[in-house]
Design an enzyme around this catalytic site. Structure first.
Site, PDB file in Angstrom:
ATOM      1  N   SER A  50      85.125  85.025  64.482  1.00 18.21           N
ATOM      2  CA  SER A  50      85.192  84.075  63.365  1.00 18.21           C
ATOM      3  C   SER A  50      84.067  83.049  63.403  1.00 18.21           C
ATOM      4  O   SER A  50      84.080  82.093  62.627  1.00 18.21           O
ATOM      5  CB  SER A  50      86.531  83.347  63.403  1.00 18.21           C
ATOM      6  OG  SER A  50      86.690  82.748  64.662  1.00 18.21           O
ATOM      7  N   THR A 188      87.243  78.516  63.140  1.00 19.76           N
ATOM      8  CA  THR A 188      86.124  77.591  63.313  1.00 19.76           C
ATOM      9  C   THR A 188      86.159  76.908  64.679  1.00 19.76           C
ATOM     10  O   THR A 188      87.218  76.428  65.100  1.00 19.76           O
ATOM     11  CB  THR A 188      86.222  76.476  62.238  1.00 19.76           C
ATOM     12  OG1 THR A 188      86.106  77.091  60.977  1.00 19.76           O
ATOM     13  CG2 THR A 188      85.161  75.417  62.411  1.00 19.76           C
ATOM     14  N   THR A 206      81.193  78.165  61.871  1.00 25.81           N
ATOM     15  CA  THR A 206      82.141  79.204  61.465  1.00 25.81           C
ATOM     16  C   THR A 206      81.420  80.334  60.731  1.00 25.81           C
ATOM     17  O   THR A 206      80.328  80.124  60.182  1.00 25.81           O
ATOM     18  CB  THR A 206      83.216  78.615  60.527  1.00 25.81           C
ATOM     19  OG1 THR A 206      84.273  79.547  60.328  1.00 25.81           O
ATOM     20  CG2 THR A 206      82.653  78.239  59.170  1.00 25.81           C
ATOM     21  N   ARG A 216      80.915  82.681  48.907  1.00 22.60           N
ATOM     22  CA  ARG A 216      81.876  81.612  49.228  1.00 22.60           C
ATOM     23  C   ARG A 216      81.383  80.772  50.421  1.00 22.60           C
ATOM     24  O   ARG A 216      80.948  81.291  51.440  1.00 22.60           O
ATOM     25  CB  ARG A 216      83.230  82.240  49.557  1.00 22.60           C
ATOM     26  CG  ARG A 216      84.335  81.229  49.864  1.00 22.60           C
ATOM     27  CD  ARG A 216      84.532  81.009  51.350  1.00 22.60           C
ATOM     28  NE  ARG A 216      85.680  80.152  51.629  1.00 22.60           N
ATOM     29  CZ  ARG A 216      85.940  79.629  52.827  1.00 22.60           C
ATOM     30  NH1 ARG A 216      85.148  79.881  53.840  1.00 22.60           N
ATOM     31  NH2 ARG A 216      86.992  78.866  52.999  1.00 22.60           N
ATOM     32  N   THR A 239      89.816  72.596  60.842  1.00 22.31           N
ATOM     33  CA  THR A 239      89.753  74.043  60.787  1.00 22.31           C
ATOM     34  C   THR A 239      90.876  74.515  59.877  1.00 22.31           C
ATOM     35  O   THR A 239      91.804  73.770  59.588  1.00 22.31           O
ATOM     36  CB  THR A 239      89.890  74.649  62.199  1.00 22.31           C
ATOM     37  OG1 THR A 239      89.828  76.080  62.096  1.00 22.31           O
ATOM     38  CG2 THR A 239      91.185  74.270  62.868  1.00 22.31           C
ATOM     39  N   GLY A 240      90.770  75.754  59.439  1.00 22.53           N
ATOM     40  CA  GLY A 240      91.812  76.294  58.570  1.00 22.53           C
ATOM     41  C   GLY A 240      91.260  76.608  57.198  1.00 22.53           C
ATOM     42  O   GLY A 240      90.057  76.841  57.045  1.00 22.53           O
TER      43      GLY A 240
HETATM   44  N1  ASP Z   1      87.536  76.278  57.746  1.00 26.02           N
HETATM   45  C1  ASP Z   1      86.829  77.533  57.786  1.00 26.02           C
HETATM   46  C2  ASP Z   1      86.468  77.948  56.392  1.00 26.02           C
HETATM   47  O1  ASP Z   1      87.271  77.761  55.490  1.00 26.02           O
HETATM   48  C3  ASP Z   1      87.589  78.647  58.407  1.00 26.02           C
HETATM   49  C4  ASP Z   1      88.461  78.353  59.587  1.00 26.02           C
HETATM   50  O2  ASP Z   1      88.488  77.268  60.129  1.00 26.02           O
HETATM   51  O3  ASP Z   1      89.167  79.271  59.977  1.00 26.02           O
HETATM   52  O4  ASP Z   1      85.409  78.500  56.215  1.00 26.02           O
END
Ligand code: ASP
Length: 337
Positions: A50, A188, A206, A216, A239-240
């Site tokens: 990731s 991330t 990330t 995107r 993150t997320g």
């Molecule tokens: N926040 C990151 C994104 O939306 C992905 C992640 O943290 O898993 O690109």
């Protein structure tokens, strides 16, 4: 005011990031170097799917990387949609140090990186290509759930078989980790640090959502969304699901709440509350947030269980779950669109 150095990172991979950053901090190095090197260590590992080399690609099968670095509103930068170079945080640092800009995107960011001496590389590993091919054939095989369009399953670390959990050497842990669905493994890498001189810095890196719509870009390269640092008031990294953080300027909001007197714990919790109030939350959404004030007090909060924080200081080297989790299960409050 000089204090005790500390480094905090997202997810279980954060323990490895912290180990590298702590080498810098414990030798009297800067928080800026510590957060950059922490991210490099994870970006360089093709086994992390990731972040950096080995990150899962977009729906067209191409990897694109995002990242940023920040010392203060005066000194910060990000790069996004980088397709031909690894180490987005290091490229962002060069943007911060060598230009007047805050964000470079796409081919311009790649050209800038080449001019700065970064090597071009193919970010798509054979392993990531295989996962993408499998996803294209039958996304349900990977998620174990009904295919939900472009949205990958929520970020959750299972308690078994994840780095930093339970007995076993690295090989055993990696083998156990392999049994997890690929796009649930890690996310991330977001890092916050304070050095011995009391300077605060943050970085995040990330490859974004696996199988995202090509083009995107998420929160991670955007100052105030994935990361914000104001040395007078505090720092936050996230993150997320990037879209939730972008809709609420989540890390800027966290630092703003600390500026108005909230503790790191109150700030982290109130950002997650704001996300719940302001966005249509679906089952697959997750957000994890770490907040840190200039005195070295920190906290974390998450939308759902599963988010963990790695902590390293002279006293601690641990991984712990988010201190506040606002939604406990799958209660969704909105629709995907
Ligand atoms: N926040 C990151 C994104 O939306 C992905 C992640 O943290 O898993 O690109």
């Amino acid at each position: 005011m000089p204090g005790q150095p500390i480094i905090l990172s997202t997810w279980s991979l954060g323990r490895r990031a912290n180990a590298v950053g702590w080498e810098v901090l414990s030798a009297g190095g800067s928080a800026l170097d510590a957060v950059e090197r922490a991210c490099i260590a994870i970006d360089a590992d093709p086994g992390v799917d990731s972040v950096g080399l080995g990150g899962l690609p977009d729906a067209s099968g191409r990897v694109s990387l995002d990242g940023c670095i920040m010392l203060s509103p005066r000194r910060c930068a990000g790069v996004c949609f980088v397709r031909e170079h690894n180490y987005p945080v290091s490229i962002a640092r060069r943007v911060m140090e060598h230009t007047h800009h805050v964000l470079l995107a796409g081919s311009g960011a790649d050209e800038f990186a080449s001019r700065e001496g970064f090597e071009r590389c193919d970010l798509l590993t054979d392993e990531a290509r295989k996962v993408w091919q499998k996803w294209k054939t039958d996304p349900a095989q990977l998620t174990g759930e009904r295919y939900r369009g472009w949205l990958p399953p929520r970020n959750v670390e299972e308690r078994r078989g994840v780095e930093g959990e339970g007995p076993g050497d690295d090989k055993q842990r990696i083998a156990a980790d392999e049994s997890l669905p690929h796009n649930r493994r890690h996310d991330t890498v977001g890092v916050l640090a304070i050095d011995a001189a009391g300077v605060m810095a943050g970085a995040c890196s990330t490859s974004g959502m696996a199988f995202k719509v090509p083009g995107r870009v998420g929160d991670s390269p955007i100052i105030g969304c994935g990361l914000y640092v104001d040395p007078r008031f505090g720092a936050a990294v996230a993150t997320g699901t990037g879209e939730l953080l972008m809709r609420t300027c989540g890390t800027f909001l966290a630092v703003e709440l600390m500026r108005s007197g909230r503790s790191p714990a109150q700030a982290a919790t109130q950002v997650i509350e704001r996300i719940i109030e302001s966005c249509d939350i679906v089952d697959d959404h997750q957000v994890g947030l770490i907040t840190l004030n200039p005195q070295g007090q920190w906290a974390s909060a998450a939308l759902r269980p599963g988010f963990r924080v790695a902590i390293r200081s002279s006293e601690r080297d641990e991984l712990e779950p988010a201190s506040r989790v606002l939604l406990n299960g799958g209660e969704a409050t909105g629709s995907l669109l």
